[in-house]
Write a protein that holds these residues in place. Structure first.
Motif, PDB file in Angstrom:
ATOM      1  N   LEU A 144      11.264  -9.442   5.081  1.00  0.00           N
ATOM      2  CA  LEU A 144      10.015  -9.805   5.766  1.00  0.00           C
ATOM      3  C   LEU A 144       9.949 -11.299   6.037  1.00  0.00           C
ATOM      4  N   PHE A 145      10.467 -12.096   5.097  1.00  0.00           N
ATOM      5  CA  PHE A 145      10.306 -13.543   5.191  1.00  0.00           C
ATOM      6  C   PHE A 145      11.247 -14.193   6.202  1.00  0.00           C
ATOM      7  N   GLU A 146      12.119 -13.385   6.808  1.00  0.00           N
ATOM      8  CA  GLU A 146      13.007 -13.908   7.851  1.00  0.00           C
ATOM      9  C   GLU A 146      12.709 -13.302   9.218  1.00  0.00           C
ATOM     10  N   GLU A 147      11.679 -12.466   9.316  1.00  0.00           N
ATOM     11  CA  GLU A 147      11.342 -11.835  10.588  1.00  0.00           C
ATOM     12  C   GLU A 147      10.794 -12.866  11.587  1.00  0.00           C
ATOM     13  N   ALA A 150      10.453  -4.790  -3.283  1.00  0.00           N
ATOM     14  CA  ALA A 150      11.045  -5.148  -1.992  1.00  0.00           C
ATOM     15  C   ALA A 150       9.933  -5.561  -1.037  1.00  0.00           C
ATOM     16  N   VAL A 151      10.207  -6.576  -0.221  1.00  0.00           N
ATOM     17  CA  VAL A 151       9.237  -7.052   0.772  1.00  0.00           C
ATOM     18  C   VAL A 151       9.951  -6.993   2.111  1.00  0.00           C
ATOM     19  N   LEU A 152       9.723  -5.916   2.842  1.00  0.00           N
ATOM     20  CA  LEU A 152      10.612  -5.540   3.936  1.00  0.00           C
ATOM     21  C   LEU A 152      10.039  -5.809   5.321  1.00  0.00           C
ATOM     22  N   GLY A 153      10.910  -6.352   6.187  1.00  0.00           N
ATOM     23  CA  GLY A 153      10.692  -6.383   7.621  1.00  0.00           C
ATOM     24  C   GLY A 153      11.725  -5.499   8.289  1.00  0.00           C
ATOM     25  N   ARG A 154      11.466  -5.137   9.542  1.00  0.00           N
ATOM     26  CA  ARG A 154      12.270  -4.060  10.121  1.00  0.00           C
ATOM     27  C   ARG A 154      13.554  -4.503  10.820  1.00  0.00           C
ATOM     28  N   THR A 155      13.739  -5.804  11.070  1.00  0.00           N
ATOM     29  CA  THR A 155      14.926  -6.196  11.842  1.00  0.00           C
ATOM     30  C   THR A 155      15.922  -7.025  11.052  1.00  0.00           C
ATOM     31  N   GLN A 156      15.512  -7.604   9.931  1.00  0.00           N
ATOM     32  CA  GLN A 156      16.382  -8.492   9.177  1.00  0.00           C
ATOM     33  C   GLN A 156      16.950  -7.765   7.946  1.00  0.00           C
ATOM     34  N   PRO A 157      18.120  -8.163   7.482  1.00  0.00           N
ATOM     35  CA  PRO A 157      18.714  -7.493   6.321  1.00  0.00           C
ATOM     36  C   PRO A 157      18.145  -8.013   5.008  1.00  0.00           C
ATOM     37  N   PRO A 163       0.783  -1.240   0.000  1.00  0.00           N
ATOM     38  CA  PRO A 163       0.000   0.000   0.000  1.00  0.00           C
ATOM     39  C   PRO A 163       0.810   1.283   0.000  1.00  0.00           C
ATOM     40  N   LYS A 164       2.090   1.191   0.328  1.00  0.00           N
ATOM     41  CA  LYS A 164       2.961   2.362   0.302  1.00  0.00           C
ATOM     42  C   LYS A 164       4.356   1.890  -0.054  1.00  0.00           C
ATOM     43  N   PRO A 165       5.026   2.515  -1.020  1.00  0.00           N
ATOM     44  CA  PRO A 165       6.328   2.010  -1.467  1.00  0.00           C
ATOM     45  C   PRO A 165       7.342   1.878  -0.336  1.00  0.00           C
ATOM     46  N   ASP A 166       8.058   0.758  -0.344  1.00  0.00           N
ATOM     47  CA  ASP A 166       9.203   0.522   0.540  1.00  0.00           C
ATOM     48  C   ASP A 166       8.866   0.577   2.025  1.00  0.00           C
ATOM     49  N   MET A 167       7.614   0.300   2.371  1.00  0.00           N
ATOM     50  CA  MET A 167       7.258   0.298   3.791  1.00  0.00           C
ATOM     51  C   MET A 167       7.534  -1.083   4.395  1.00  0.00           C
ATOM     52  N   TYR A 168       7.725  -1.106   5.711  1.00  0.00           N
ATOM     53  CA  TYR A 168       7.799  -2.379   6.409  1.00  0.00           C
ATOM     54  C   TYR A 168       6.413  -3.020   6.396  1.00  0.00           C
ATOM     55  N   GLN A 169       6.396  -4.349   6.256  1.00  0.00           N
ATOM     56  CA  GLN A 169       5.114  -5.059   6.156  1.00  0.00           C
ATOM     57  C   GLN A 169       4.874  -6.024   7.317  1.00  0.00           C
ATOM     58  N   ASP A 170       5.651  -5.924   8.375  1.00  0.00           N
ATOM     59  CA  ASP A 170       5.547  -6.913   9.441  1.00  0.00           C
ATOM     60  C   ASP A 170       4.567  -6.546  10.553  1.00  0.00           C
ATOM     61  N   ARG A 171       3.951  -5.356  10.492  1.00  0.00           N
ATOM     62  CA  ARG A 171       3.015  -4.919  11.535  1.00  0.00           C
ATOM     63  C   ARG A 171       1.637  -4.684  10.928  1.00  0.00           C
ATOM     64  N   LEU A 172       0.633  -5.325  11.490  1.00  0.00           N
ATOM     65  CA  LEU A 172      -0.717  -5.236  10.969  1.00  0.00           C
ATOM     66  C   LEU A 172      -1.244  -3.803  11.028  1.00  0.00           C
ATOM     67  N   ASP A 173      -1.012  -3.107  12.136  1.00  0.00           N
ATOM     68  CA  ASP A 173      -1.574  -1.760  12.285  1.00  0.00           C
ATOM     69  C   ASP A 173      -0.982  -0.793  11.268  1.00  0.00           C
ATOM     70  N   GLU A 174       0.306  -0.916  10.982  1.00  0.00           N
ATOM     71  CA  GLU A 174       0.931  -0.022  10.013  1.00  0.00           C
ATOM     72  C   GLU A 174       0.436  -0.303   8.591  1.00  0.00           C
ATOM     73  N   MET A 175       0.281  -1.568   8.268  1.00  0.00           N
ATOM     74  CA  MET A 175      -0.242  -1.921   6.951  1.00  0.00           C
ATOM     75  C   MET A 175      -1.685  -1.425   6.792  1.00  0.00           C
ATOM     76  N   LEU A 176      -2.487  -1.580   7.837  1.00  0.00           N
ATOM     77  CA  LEU A 176      -3.871  -1.124   7.790  1.00  0.00           C
ATOM     78  C   LEU A 176      -3.936   0.384   7.551  1.00  0.00           C
ATOM     79  N   GLN A 177      -3.155   1.131   8.285  1.00  0.00           N
ATOM     80  CA  GLN A 177      -3.152   2.583   8.123  1.00  0.00           C
ATOM     81  C   GLN A 177      -2.767   2.971   6.703  1.00  0.00           C
ATOM     82  N   ALA A 178      -1.758   2.313   6.146  1.00  0.00           N
ATOM     83  CA  ALA A 178      -1.317   2.621   4.782  1.00  0.00           C
ATOM     84  C   ALA A 178      -2.400   2.294   3.764  1.00  0.00           C
TER      85      ALA A 178
END
Length: 386
Positions: free
Chosen positions: A235-238, A223-230, A127-142
């Motif tokens: 996202l797929f390793e979070e 890109a499919v991004l999570g916030r803690t993994q490189p 829903p928003k370019p290059d955003m982290y996708q590991d949190r439901l609330d952030e994805m919902l807001q976007a």
């Protein structure tokens, strides 16, 4: 019970393994773990090939995969279970539970529209370019801020890689009588009751050593991004992952149990997840003659003369009666239903033959090649049934 006694010809099942071995030798993909069952008995259970392009780590029956959009199957079933409890209805409007989703024409979308990918919103990957996708609330807001309806709900079938199942996940949470978060709901209401011990939202620490790191091979366009993994696909390793659309990990054995529950009408080993009537309704085609616009494009680009109709039930993909390119094969019954994940994994249930087919693979394939791969393997599996 022998394979022949359960209605599966061993020599024909063995051909499936040989075909996958040939694909691996030719570099089509790195390897696969698959299971074929009939009448609840396992006829084929094989791990073939490798986790990686360098062939350093062999796959095993216990290999843990990122299952991508197969995650949606879990959310679909939990949504159907919530409908059975009266927690939601197929006719519930999303905006009535998630008021920040307001705005015409999307605010006419219902739970049915989410499950059938007919919300009228475009099929955006994120829903928003290059955003982290590991949190439901952030994805919902976007989603609420950036993804708007382009046609009234019900007029088009645009497969939603992310949006629909983030909304369904939030609906489950907001209507849950215990106030649980999504990861807890999935674990307590699905994974634990079904004995899916190696399935989780995110990479649980004890699963890390068996986890196959996806190699995208240029197939996934964003890109499919999570916030803690490189990395570009972190996202797929979070470990903590609330991505209701793609965030689960699992094994072929666990997914096969999930498929077997569906084949048995919603029950497995004395645990009931859904009522038989719910599955019967959910595995019907509820998109009529609409095309799935994503797969219509795939078919046209591949030069296939007849694009497949969407044939989407209440969350399930349905094979339908048309003889076209299809991941569920061309020899399966038209009532066959299941789900799949981008270029890697699939399960189907054939209620006429009482068969299930489950496969997870390493080395992501482009969409058309993936459809052709699973069509071939599915037809070979059905040809083993007598």
């Amino acid at each position: 019970m022998t394979k022949q006694a359960m209605g599966l010809v061993p020599e024909r099942l063995a051909q499936i393994k040989r075909v996958i071995e040939e694909d691996v030798r030719n570099g089509v993909y790195f390897g696969a773990v698959l299971r074929v069952t009939r009448n609840g008995e396992i006829g084929l259970d094989e791990a073939i090939g490798w986790e990686d392009e360098a062939h350093q780590n062999a796959l095993s029956a216990s290999s843990v995969f990122s299952i991508f959009s197969l995650t949606k199957a879990f959310i679909n079933v939990l949504t159907l279970a919530a409908i059975e409890r009266g927690q939601l209805a197929l006719t519930s409007k999303v905006v009535d539970v998630i008021p920040e989703f307001r705005g015409a024409p999307r605010d006419g979308a219902t739970v049915k529209h989410l499950l059938t990918h007919t919300t009228g919103m475009p099929g955006v990957w994120v829903p928003k370019p290059d955003m982290y996708q590991d949190r439901l609330d952030e994805m919902l807001q976007a989603i609420c801020e950036n993804v708007h309806g382009s046609v009234p709900p019900g007029e088009r079938c645009d497969y939603a890689p992310a949006v629909n199942h983030i909304l369904l996940g939030e609906l489950l949470c907001r209507t849950d009588s215990q106030g649980r978060d999504l990861r807890t709901i999935i674990h307590q209401d699905l994974f634990e009751p079904l004995g899916m011990k190696d399935s989780w939202m995110g990479v649980r620490p004890d699963l890390r050593k068996r986890k196959v790191v996806p190699q995208m091979r240029g197939v996934i366009p964003i890109a499919v991004l999570g916030r803690t993994q490189p990395g570009r696909y972190s996202l797929f390793e979070e470990e903590f992952n609330e991505a209701a659309h793609v965030g689960a990990v699992s094994t072929t054995a666990d997914l096969s149990r999930f498929a077997e529950m569906l084949r048995r009408g919603g029950e497995l080993d004395g645990t009931r997840i859904l009522a038989p009537r719910t599955i019967q309704v959910a595995r019907q085609n509820w998109t009529g003659d609409l095309f799935n616009e994503l797969y219509r494009t795939v078919a046209l680009r591949a030069g296939w003369t007849t694009p497949p109709k969407a044939n989407i039930g209440l969350g399930f993909n349905v094979r339908g009666g048309d003889l076209v390119h299809h991941q569920f094969g061309t020899l399966t019954s038209e009532e066959t239903f299941g789900n799949y994940g981008a270029g890697t994994g699939m399960f189907w249930v054939d209620p006429v033959l009482n068969m299930t087919f489950t496969c997870l693979s390493a080395g992501v394939l482009p969409q058309a090649k993936n459809i052709e791969r699973f069509q071939r393997l599915s037809d070979m599996a059905v040809a083993a049934a007598i």
